[in-house]
Design a protein around this motif. Sequence first.
Motif, PDB file in Angstrom:
ATOM      1  N   SER A 101      -2.066   8.301   6.041  1.00 56.43           N
ATOM      2  CA  SER A 101      -0.902   8.018   5.183  1.00 56.43           C
ATOM      3  C   SER A 101       0.391   8.538   5.789  1.00 56.43           C
TER       4      SER A 101
ATOM      5  N   THR B 262       0.148   3.739  -2.882  1.00 58.95           N
ATOM      6  CA  THR B 262      -1.149   4.410  -2.718  1.00 58.95           C
ATOM      7  C   THR B 262      -1.058   5.480  -1.649  1.00 58.95           C
TER       8      THR B 262
ATOM      9  N   LEU C 177      -1.682   9.454  -2.028  1.00 61.21           N
ATOM     10  CA  LEU C 177      -2.698  10.112  -1.199  1.00 61.21           C
ATOM     11  C   LEU C 177      -2.080  11.263  -0.418  1.00 61.21           C
TER      12      LEU C 177
ATOM     13  N   LEU D   9       0.814  -1.217   0.000  1.00 64.78           N
ATOM     14  CA  LEU D   9       0.000   0.000   0.000  1.00 64.78           C
ATOM     15  C   LEU D   9       0.850   1.270   0.000  1.00 64.78           C
TER      16      LEU D   9
END
Length: 201
Positions: free
Chosen positions: A172, A54, A58, A51
Amino acid sequence: MKTKIKTNLLFSMIKKLYYYIFFTLTVSFLHAQNFDINTLKKINVNRNKSLDGTMKFLSATATPVSIALPGSMVIAGFITRNKNLRHNGYELALAAAGNFVVTRIVKLAVNRPRPFVTYPYIDPYKKSVIDYSFPSGHASTAFAVATTLSIQYKKWYVAVPVYLWAAGVSYSRMHLGVHYPTDVMAGAVFGAGSSLVAHQI
């Protein structure tokens, strides 16, 4: 009249949320260091590395959105001669700019090192991040945008997506190992607060 009542109700709810977050943040600071590093360790060290891409994307959306969105709103307002849209763009720009200034001042005043500097086992996506940790500028920027849009467009289909985006940006920063949870919570408080002040102005 009904619109004014609804506006006052929404504004009151946002203020209550702001105070709740502030209270939670204050209580968290009583046990901040253990809470911070234990929570961050669970999020960062045990993360799903697939992840990472991503989360980087983000995380990277916060600043461009906070610049492009108010600019687009102002330009569209001039083109369509929509004074309300133009006003909303100016308000969003004021919230973002005010938030940036406050966040930078607090970062310099608190002087908190990044978590990976203090705890070498934290795995950051980028060790070249050299400015200070508290509060999270990405989180504050995202919450400034989300809160302003939620005040301006009092629809669930605006508020839910923008707050999910702001929460995603905030998460994040911990996933990527560059902020403590209290950095992110403080960022949310400063961002929401900047929006409330800009709206009042």
